[in-house]
Design a protein around this motif. Structure first.
Motif, PDB file in Angstrom:
ATOM      1  N   ALA A 612       1.310  -1.180   0.129  1.00 13.51           N
ATOM      2  CA  ALA A 612       0.378   0.205  -0.020  1.00 13.51           C
ATOM      3  C   ALA A 612       0.739   1.570   0.332  1.00 13.51           C
ATOM      4  O   ALA A 612       1.179   1.710   0.762  1.00 13.51           O
ATOM      5  CB  ALA A 612      -0.537  -0.607   1.606  1.00 13.51           C
ATOM      6  N   PRO A 613       1.327   1.612  -1.321  1.00 15.39           N
ATOM      7  CA  PRO A 613       2.025   2.886  -0.984  1.00 15.39           C
ATOM      8  C   PRO A 613       2.373   3.979  -1.011  1.00 15.39           C
ATOM      9  O   PRO A 613       1.843   4.825   0.146  1.00 15.39           O
ATOM     10  CB  PRO A 613       2.776   3.353  -2.993  1.00 15.39           C
ATOM     11  N   VAL A 614       1.164   4.297  -0.852  1.00 17.73           N
ATOM     12  CA  VAL A 614       0.627   5.391   0.014  1.00 17.73           C
ATOM     13  C   VAL A 614       0.039   5.686   1.270  1.00 17.73           C
ATOM     14  O   VAL A 614       0.431   6.606   1.795  1.00 17.73           O
ATOM     15  CB  VAL A 614      -1.096   6.234  -0.910  1.00 17.73           C
ATOM     16  N   PHE A 615      -0.337   4.570   1.628  1.00 13.38           N
ATOM     17  CA  PHE A 615      -0.024   4.442   2.918  1.00 13.38           C
ATOM     18  C   PHE A 615       1.323   4.524   3.565  1.00 13.38           C
ATOM     19  O   PHE A 615       2.038   5.056   4.478  1.00 13.38           O
ATOM     20  CB  PHE A 615      -1.237   3.109   3.595  1.00 13.38           C
ATOM     21  N   GLN A 616       2.130   3.437   2.973  1.00 12.72           N
ATOM     22  CA  GLN A 616       3.471   3.447   3.155  1.00 12.72           C
ATOM     23  C   GLN A 616       4.167   5.319   2.987  1.00 12.72           C
ATOM     24  O   GLN A 616       4.891   5.409   4.381  1.00 12.72           O
ATOM     25  CB  GLN A 616       4.064   2.680   2.330  1.00 12.72           C
ATOM     26  N   ARG A 617       3.686   6.107   2.461  1.00 12.48           N
ATOM     27  CA  ARG A 617       4.546   7.049   2.110  1.00 12.48           C
ATOM     28  C   ARG A 617       4.003   7.611   3.554  1.00 12.48           C
ATOM     29  O   ARG A 617       4.483   8.772   3.957  1.00 12.48           O
ATOM     30  CB  ARG A 617       3.606   7.951   0.910  1.00 12.48           C
ATOM     31  N   TYR A 618       2.805   7.405   4.148  1.00 10.43           N
ATOM     32  CA  TYR A 618       2.133   8.003   4.935  1.00 10.43           C
ATOM     33  C   TYR A 618       2.942   8.301   6.330  1.00 10.43           C
ATOM     34  O   TYR A 618       3.422   9.373   7.142  1.00 10.43           O
ATOM     35  CB  TYR A 618       0.613   8.437   5.212  1.00 10.43           C
ATOM     36  N   LEU A 619       3.433   7.064   6.093  1.00  6.84           N
ATOM     37  CA  LEU A 619       4.322   6.919   7.788  1.00  6.84           C
ATOM     38  C   LEU A 619       6.080   7.525   7.595  1.00  6.84           C
ATOM     39  O   LEU A 619       6.416   7.429   8.784  1.00  6.84           O
ATOM     40  CB  LEU A 619       4.415   5.244   8.180  1.00  6.84           C
ATOM     41  N   PHE A 620       6.296   7.199   5.887  1.00  2.00           N
ATOM     42  CA  PHE A 620       7.676   7.463   5.505  1.00  2.00           C
ATOM     43  C   PHE A 620       7.666   8.844   5.979  1.00  2.00           C
ATOM     44  O   PHE A 620       9.339   9.614   5.784  1.00  2.00           O
ATOM     45  CB  PHE A 620       7.852   6.640   4.525  1.00  2.00           C
ATOM     46  N   GLU A 621       6.554  10.015   4.930  1.00  2.00           N
ATOM     47  CA  GLU A 621       6.943  11.186   4.964  1.00  2.00           C
ATOM     48  C   GLU A 621       5.926  12.186   6.305  1.00  2.00           C
ATOM     49  O   GLU A 621       6.958  12.979   6.262  1.00  2.00           O
ATOM     50  CB  GLU A 621       7.001  11.322   3.658  1.00  2.00           C
ATOM     51  N   GLU A 622       4.977  11.553   5.596  1.00  2.00           N
ATOM     52  CA  GLU A 622       3.250  12.856   6.241  1.00  2.00           C
ATOM     53  C   GLU A 622       4.119  12.951   8.086  1.00  2.00           C
ATOM     54  O   GLU A 622       2.956  13.762   8.344  1.00  2.00           O
ATOM     55  CB  GLU A 622       2.061  12.084   5.598  1.00  2.00           C
ATOM     56  N   LEU A 623       4.177  11.797   8.341  1.00  2.00           N
ATOM     57  CA  LEU A 623       4.709  11.791  10.309  1.00  2.00           C
ATOM     58  C   LEU A 623       5.434  12.622  10.261  1.00  2.00           C
ATOM     59  O   LEU A 623       4.828  13.403  12.048  1.00  2.00           O
ATOM     60  CB  LEU A 623       4.429  10.286  10.924  1.00  2.00           C
ATOM     61  N   GLU A 624       6.134  12.853   9.447  1.00  2.00           N
ATOM     62  CA  GLU A 624       7.081  13.839   9.975  1.00  2.00           C
ATOM     63  C   GLU A 624       6.442  15.313  10.497  1.00  2.00           C
ATOM     64  O   GLU A 624       7.157  15.988  11.174  1.00  2.00           O
ATOM     65  CB  GLU A 624       8.583  13.715   9.416  1.00  2.00           C
ATOM     66  N   LYS A 625       6.051  15.701  10.126  1.00  2.00           N
ATOM     67  CA  LYS A 625       5.223  16.995   9.493  1.00  2.00           C
ATOM     68  C   LYS A 625       4.311  16.914  11.127  1.00  2.00           C
ATOM     69  O   LYS A 625       4.110  17.871  10.978  1.00  2.00           O
ATOM     70  CB  LYS A 625       4.248  17.191   8.513  1.00  2.00           C
ATOM     71  N   ILE A 626       3.546  16.082  11.057  1.00  2.00           N
ATOM     72  CA  ILE A 626       2.707  15.873  13.061  1.00  2.00           C
ATOM     73  C   ILE A 626       3.769  15.497  13.946  1.00  2.00           C
ATOM     74  O   ILE A 626       3.520  16.341  14.436  1.00  2.00           O
ATOM     75  CB  ILE A 626       1.747  14.825  12.522  1.00  2.00           C
ATOM     76  N   TYR A 627       4.393  14.791  13.982  1.00  2.00           N
ATOM     77  CA  TYR A 627       5.279  14.146  14.646  1.00  2.00           C
ATOM     78  C   TYR A 627       6.558  14.925  14.802  1.00  2.00           C
ATOM     79  O   TYR A 627       7.722  14.294  16.259  1.00  2.00           O
ATOM     80  CB  TYR A 627       4.559  12.776  15.730  1.00  2.00           C
ATOM     81  N   GLY A 628       7.585  15.056  13.574  1.00  2.00           N
ATOM     82  CA  GLY A 628       8.874  14.965  13.359  1.00  2.00           C
ATOM     83  C   GLY A 628      10.101  13.719  14.130  1.00  2.00           C
ATOM     84  O   GLY A 628      11.138  14.199  13.490  1.00  2.00           O
ATOM     85  N   GLY A 629       8.959  13.092  13.571  1.00  2.00           N
ATOM     86  CA  GLY A 629      10.207  11.864  13.906  1.00  2.00           C
ATOM     87  C   GLY A 629       8.794  10.877  12.683  1.00  2.00           C
ATOM     88  O   GLY A 629       7.731  11.039  12.212  1.00  2.00           O
ATOM     89  N   MET A 630       9.486  10.033  12.157  1.00  2.00           N
ATOM     90  CA  MET A 630       8.638   9.639  10.713  1.00  2.00           C
ATOM     91  C   MET A 630      10.004   7.904  10.718  1.00  2.00           C
ATOM     92  O   MET A 630      10.708   7.683  11.113  1.00  2.00           O
ATOM     93  CB  MET A 630       9.195   9.699   9.438  1.00  2.00           C
ATOM     94  N   TRP A 631       8.882   7.063   9.765  1.00  2.00           N
ATOM     95  CA  TRP A 631       9.771   5.485   9.746  1.00  2.00           C
ATOM     96  C   TRP A 631      10.175   5.738   8.528  1.00  2.00           C
ATOM     97  O   TRP A 631      10.253   6.095   7.498  1.00  2.00           O
ATOM     98  CB  TRP A 631       8.506   4.801   9.735  1.00  2.00           C
ATOM     99  N   ASP A 632      10.867   4.690   8.391  1.00  2.00           N
ATOM    100  CA  ASP A 632      11.818   3.940   7.023  1.00  2.00           C
ATOM    101  C   ASP A 632      12.308   2.862   7.125  1.00  2.00           C
ATOM    102  O   ASP A 632      12.836   2.296   7.952  1.00  2.00           O
ATOM    103  CB  ASP A 632      12.861   5.018   7.101  1.00  2.00           C
ATOM    104  N   PHE A 633      12.513   2.593   6.429  1.00  2.00           N
ATOM    105  CA  PHE A 633      12.983   0.639   5.652  1.00  2.00           C
ATOM    106  C   PHE A 633      14.165   0.588   4.950  1.00  2.00           C
ATOM    107  O   PHE A 633      14.421   1.616   3.537  1.00  2.00           O
ATOM    108  CB  PHE A 633      12.031   0.483   5.449  1.00  2.00           C
TER     109      PHE A 633
END
Ligand code: NFS
Length: 676
Positions: A612-633
């Motif tokens: 689910a690339p769109v959801f994955q992009r949310y985890l890998f990029e968008e979360l940084e705008k909210i929490y200042g941290g994000m996932w990566d693989f």
């Protein structure tokens, strides 16, 4: 006439693992070979014969109702704008992947938090003096945590401020702690232990946990068919539950264990299968809760029990541990580490384990089958974790007769010593280690004798000797080469002056590799980190305990923020997280509370949202705008480490301390040039 070819079918050879391809650890290679000679399969062999499901792997298989499983693999010609994949109910790939992801958070948060609840119950029973086996040991820590749970430590009488009675405080702390799981109204008390700026981010985004249990239950509700169908909203709930784990269930487990059993301070020990002793009764403790293992440590040291072992022909009793129980009894008693998650079967293959005692979590059901091939007694001890195999002996452990239960178990192991039937083969590999670090000991070591604060650590980060801090944690995963990712990531980080805080099976892997000694600094570290480690006499990789003790990493990061000079929030710090070989749901929960605490976090092995690339992009990029941290693989360990280092450098630049580091490096090369 055409010749008829005779086809002679050879009996199919069972497929087994190549030991050298399966693990970097020589001791494990030897035991995998030994198991294969004996015809006993291990997880390494099963990895060869059992392939993972490619759709489940992508996170896009939904089996949350009886119309499915609905399988939505990523098409080869995937086009994001025309992604019409949907389940019978219409659930999109994003919804399915998000549901699966937060159900993993629920599983992980439940495991950590239920462990914490078990500790809280024993704590309360100790505070009520219902048990002789457990006492409030570390009153300093008790007084430290009490205010965070709303318990006063002093009382005013006639204008005078007096200390309150310790027993009264303990009782109130126990009651307040238990309430964190199910209180009505209010919010998770420990959320306010985070830096103020972090707390405000959680509040603004509506993700402050209400209580621990509720957030987990709500995940199960929202992911039931036909409830939450917006991946962002699903993740909001995942965030609540993850914070309730890291800053709640796990942190309470750590704190209450410290009060009951003592806050760890650095001590020496050893790690790897070579800690087993051929001429001793070997008891391997495996699982997670220290409630039982603490009692076994006490019993195994009793003179009459040691005498009993000697009367059976053994020279003594050798305790050792696997998984996080190992880390718990290591950090408080120096009990050696027998191995990681993937070495649990291999320990029994040595033929030297007289009893393996298990409690909860990360226990392979196959240990019972392996034990059945040897004399090893496999003892389950927890009412929620039994095994179907007949040879698994269940001795239910209860805090009200803890000492008797522990003694029964230890005597059973001793009685079994003379039943060893197979040839004993113990690998010689073991490494010396220093473990038992925590928020308090880092403060002491890096703060100096006279100034017990985090100021000196911050100073060394600001002047660039220490480039940044990495939390490298998590499991082993039989799908990747055992310990290879762990060790490569950690070595690359310390080579580049990033100090590593470790827990869980990464800590055991680093221990086996010899990275937990102060001496390893000179061998593996960059010049800045080596100088700091040599000056204060610490290893470049600090063992902070078990996986619930990742809460120590959160609090250490908070202390760094408080000490000043590096921003106002955890997300400002030159810090990164990593789990190179993760596999458990607990790791996903940890990853997510680390991310939403503001830390960039990279996972290795596989990532469960690839479909689910769109959801994955949310985890890998968008979360940084909210929490200042994000996932990566990143599966490649060197690239994995460099993603972390690049992030650390990005944060240094934002803080304006990148120049300081360049200057230090120049000084060093200048010095070298002069010496040359
Ligand atoms: Ni953590 Fe501990 Fe190891 Fe993974 Fe299992 S032992 S709680 S889950 S495998 S690090």
């Amino acid at each position: 006439m055409a010749e008829v070819k005779k086809v002679v079918k050879k009996a199919a050879k069972p497929k087994v693992a190549d030991p050298v391809a399966a693990t970097i650890d020589k001791a494990s290679q030897q035991m995998i070979r030994r198991a294969q000679e004996l015809g006993i399969d291990t997880c390494f062999d099963r990895n060869v014969t059992l392939k993972p499901c490619n759709i489940g792997n992508q996170g896009t298989c939904c089996k949350n109702c009886g119309m499915g499983p609905c399988r939505l693999p990523l098409p080869k010609d995937y086009d994001e704008k025309n992604d019409n994949r949907k389940g019978i109910c219409g659930a999109s790939a994003n919804t399915i992947a998000a549901r699966n992801f937060i159900r993993m958070i629920a599983g992980g948060a439940a495991a950590h938090s239920d462990h914490g609840r078990g500790v809280a119950e024993v704590f309360l029973s100790a505070a009520r003096k219902e048990t002789d086996a457990y006492r409030i040991k570390d009153t300093r820590k008790l007084l430290e945590i009490a205010p965070h749970l709303g318990v006063e430590t002093t009382v005013e009488k006639d204008g005078e401020v007096l200390d309150r009675d310790i027993d009264e405080i303990a009782l109130e702390v126990g009651e307040a702690a238990i309430a964190e799981w199910g209180k009505v109204g209010g919010e998770l008390s420990y959320a306010k232990r985070a830096p103020e700026a972090r707390y405000e981010i959680w509040k603004k985004n509506g993700v402050l946990p209400r209580n621990i249990d509720r957030e987990i239950v709500e995940i199960m509700h929202r992911t039931h068919i036909g409830v939450d169908q917006d991946y962002k909203n699903l993740m909001k709930q995942g965030t609540r539950a993850a914070i309730a784990d890291g800053w709640g269930g796990s942190m309470l487990a750590t704190d209450l264990q410290d009060v009951l059993f003592g806050t760890p301070y650095p001590l020496a020990s050893e790690a790897n299968l070579g800690v087993l002793k051929a001429d001793h009764v070997n008891i391997v403790i495996h699982g997670h809760e220290p409630i039982l293992s603490e009692m076994i440590v006490v019993v195994a040291q009793k003179p009459e029990i040691v005498e009993y072992a000697k009367s059976k022909g053994a020279k003594g009793i050798q305790l050792s541990g696997i998984c996080c129980t190992a880390n718990e009894i290591l950090q408080r008693h120096g009990v050696p580490l027998c191995g990681t998650f993937l070495q649990q079967e291999l320990a029994i293959i040595t033929g030297a384990v007289d009893a393996m005692v298990v409690d909860i979590q990360c226990i392979f059901q196959n240990v019972a089958n392996v034990a059945n091939c040897f004399h090893t007694k496999l003892i389950t001890t927890h009412p929620i974790a039994k095994m179907e195999q007949d040879n698994a002996i269940h001795i239910e452990f209860d805090e009200h007769h803890a000492m008797e239960d522990a003694e029964k178990i230890v005597r059973m192991a001793i009685d079994n010593y003379e039943n060893r039937k197979a040839e004993v083969m113990i690998p010689h590999q073991k490494s010396p280690i220093v473990a038992g670090f925590g928020v308090e000991s880092i403060e002491y070591h890096l703060g100096g004798t006279f100034r017990g604060t985090y100021y000196t650590l911050n100073d060394n980060i600001i002047n660039g000797r220490i480039r940044g801090i990495a939390g490298v944690v998590g499991c082993n995963n039989a799908r990747v080469k055992h310990n290879e990712g762990h060790i490569a990531v950690v070595k690359e980080l310390i080579k580049n002056d990033v100090i590593v805080l470790t827990t869980g099976c990464n800590a055991i892997a680093c221990a086996m590799e010899g990275l937990l000694t102060p001496e390893s600094a000179a061998v593996y570290c960059g010049p800045g980190l080596a100088e700091v480690c040599e000056t204060v006499g610490i290893p470049p990789v600090l063992h902070l305990g078990s996986c619930v003790d990742n809460s120590r990493i959160l609090l250490a990061a908070t202390e760094v923020v408080k000490a000043g000079g590096l921003g106002n929030d955890i997300s400002d710090l030159p810090v990164a997280g990593s789990a190179p070989e993760w596999m458990s749901e607990k790791a996903i929960s940890i990853g997510h509370y680390v991310v939403t605490s503001g830390i960039y976090t990279v996972f290795g092995a596989v990532f469960p949202t690839a479909g689910a690339p769109v959801f994955q992009r949310y985890l890998f990029e968008e979360l940084e705008k909210i929490y200042g941290g994000m996932w990566d693989f990143e599966a490649d360990p060197i690239k994995h480490a460099w993603k972390m280092i690049d992030h650390i450098d990005k944060k240094r630049k934002a803080l304006g301390i990148d120049k300081a580091r360049e200057r230090v490096m120049m000084d060093f090369s200048d010095r070298q040039a002069l010496e040359g």
